[in-house]
Design a protein around this motif. Structure first.
Motif, short mmCIF file in Angstrom:
data_model
loop_
_atom_site.label_atom_id
_atom_site.label_comp_id
_atom_site.label_asym_id
_atom_site.label_seq_id
_atom_site.Cartn_x
_atom_site.Cartn_y
_atom_site.Cartn_z
N ARG A 55 0.82 -1.20 0.00
CA ARG A 55 0.00 0.00 0.00
C ARG A 55 0.86 1.26 0.00
O ARG A 55 0.39 2.33 -0.40
CB ARG A 55 -0.94 0.01 1.20
CG ARG A 55 -2.03 -1.05 1.08
CD ARG A 55 -2.97 -1.07 2.23
NE ARG A 55 -3.67 0.21 2.34
CZ ARG A 55 -4.14 0.69 3.48
NH1 ARG A 55 -4.00 0.02 4.60
NH2 ARG A 55 -4.76 1.85 3.51
N LYS A 77 4.03 8.04 6.80
CA LYS A 77 3.15 7.27 5.93
C LYS A 77 3.06 5.82 6.40
O LYS A 77 1.99 5.22 6.39
CB LYS A 77 3.62 7.34 4.48
CG LYS A 77 2.64 6.73 3.50
CD LYS A 77 2.99 7.04 2.08
CE LYS A 77 1.95 6.43 1.14
NZ LYS A 77 2.27 6.71 -0.26
N ALA A 133 0.70 5.75 9.33
CA ALA A 133 -0.70 5.88 8.89
C ALA A 133 -1.20 4.60 8.25
O ALA A 133 -2.33 4.15 8.52
CB ALA A 133 -0.83 7.05 7.92
N LEU A 134 -0.38 3.97 7.43
CA LEU A 134 -0.78 2.72 6.78
C LEU A 134 -0.94 1.59 7.79
O LEU A 134 -1.88 0.79 7.70
CB LEU A 134 0.22 2.33 5.70
CG LEU A 134 0.22 3.24 4.47
CD1 LEU A 134 1.41 2.91 3.57
CD2 LEU A 134 -1.09 3.12 3.71
N ALA A 157 -1.75 1.97 10.91
CA ALA A 157 -2.97 2.28 11.65
C ALA A 157 -4.21 1.83 10.86
O ALA A 157 -5.10 1.19 11.42
CB ALA A 157 -3.04 3.78 11.95
N GLU A 158 -4.24 2.12 9.58
CA GLU A 158 -5.36 1.70 8.75
C GLU A 158 -5.46 0.18 8.67
O GLU A 158 -6.55 -0.38 8.71
CB GLU A 158 -5.22 2.27 7.34
CG GLU A 158 -5.43 3.76 7.25
CD GLU A 158 -5.10 4.31 5.87
OE1 GLU A 158 -4.94 3.51 4.91
OE2 GLU A 158 -4.99 5.54 5.74
N GLU A 159 -4.33 -0.45 8.58
CA GLU A 159 -4.29 -1.91 8.41
C GLU A 159 -4.70 -2.65 9.69
O GLU A 159 -5.29 -3.73 9.62
CB GLU A 159 -2.87 -2.32 8.00
CG GLU A 159 -2.71 -3.71 7.50
CD GLU A 159 -3.39 -3.97 6.16
OE1 GLU A 159 -3.83 -5.13 5.97
OE2 GLU A 159 -3.48 -3.07 5.32
N GLY A 161 -6.12 -1.05 12.73
CA GLY A 161 -7.16 -0.45 13.57
C GLY A 161 -6.63 0.33 14.77
O GLY A 161 -7.41 0.86 15.55
N THR A 175 -4.51 3.63 16.36
CA THR A 175 -4.41 5.02 15.93
C THR A 175 -3.01 5.31 15.39
O THR A 175 -2.05 4.57 15.69
CB THR A 175 -4.71 5.99 17.09
OG1 THR A 175 -3.66 5.88 18.05
CG2 THR A 175 -6.07 5.69 17.72
N VAL A 176 -2.88 6.39 14.65
CA VAL A 176 -1.57 6.80 14.16
C VAL A 176 -0.67 7.13 15.35
O VAL A 176 0.51 6.78 15.36
CB VAL A 176 -1.69 8.00 13.20
CG1 VAL A 176 -0.32 8.56 12.84
CG2 VAL A 176 -2.44 7.61 11.94
#
Length: 179
Positions: free
Chosen positions: A28, A49, A52-53, A55-57, A59, A61-62
């Motif tokens: 990603r 980055k 952030a990735l 965190a998205e992956e 769940g 937080t950043v």
């Protein structure tokens, strides 16, 4: 920032979330980075980055990702560069007092390094304040993780907390470490 940070991030993700998560984060990311090159400089944007990735992956937080990166980077540094750690001091207080001069010495080895700037104030028997000057916003959680990693490494019964941001022409975060 040099690749040792990326190596530590990779190790953290692999150890805590597994190879699938790491492969998903890397794919990603969208750019091929050789995470094994510790001597290569990277832009700070890589670091954010990846947080952030992750965190998205996962769940989280950043801020949690950044804290965990900071904490794990200290553990990786101790494992792979124990001489560097030992040269800064034999206990947490000595290490923190020597921290402002460390990046100046490292710049002699890595001339392309654009390091953060640390300062120390309010040195007392049971506490010290660490000032962190930076260009990039959002670093507070990473520095708290870094300090937490130091507390772990030195096996101190200490706490690190964020005190304030000082507006003085250059952004500065102030943390108090108490033991």
């Amino acid at each position: 920032m040099y690749g040792i940070i990326n190596v530590a991030i990779e190790n953290y993700v692999l150890n805590n979330y597994g190879e699938n998560t790491w492969e998903n984060v890397k794919s990603r990311y969208g750019t091929d980075i050789d995470f094994l090159l510790t001597e290569q400089p990277y832009n700070e944007a890589v670091f954010y980055k990846l947080a952030a990735l992750l965190a998205e992956e996962t769940g989280i937080t950043v801020d949690e990702a950044l804290f965990n990166f900071g904490e794990h980077i200290m553990k990786t540094t101790r494992e792979k560069y124990s001489g560097v750690m030992e040269s800064r001091g034999s206990n947490l207080k000595e290490y923190l007092i020597n921290l402002p001069n460390f990046h100046n010495r490292i710049m002699l080895i890595y001339p392309n390094l654009s390091p953060p700037e640390f300062g120390i104030s309010n040195v007392e028997d049971n506490s010290i304040c660490v000032h962190y000057m930076y260009k990039q916003k959002g670093i507070r959680s990473f520095v708290l993780g870094y300090l937490s990693g130091l507390i772990f490494i030195f096996k101190e019964k200490a706490t690190a907390k964020w005190l304030k941001t000082i507006e003085s022409g250059q952004p500065q975060e102030v943390f108090k470490i108490s033991w």
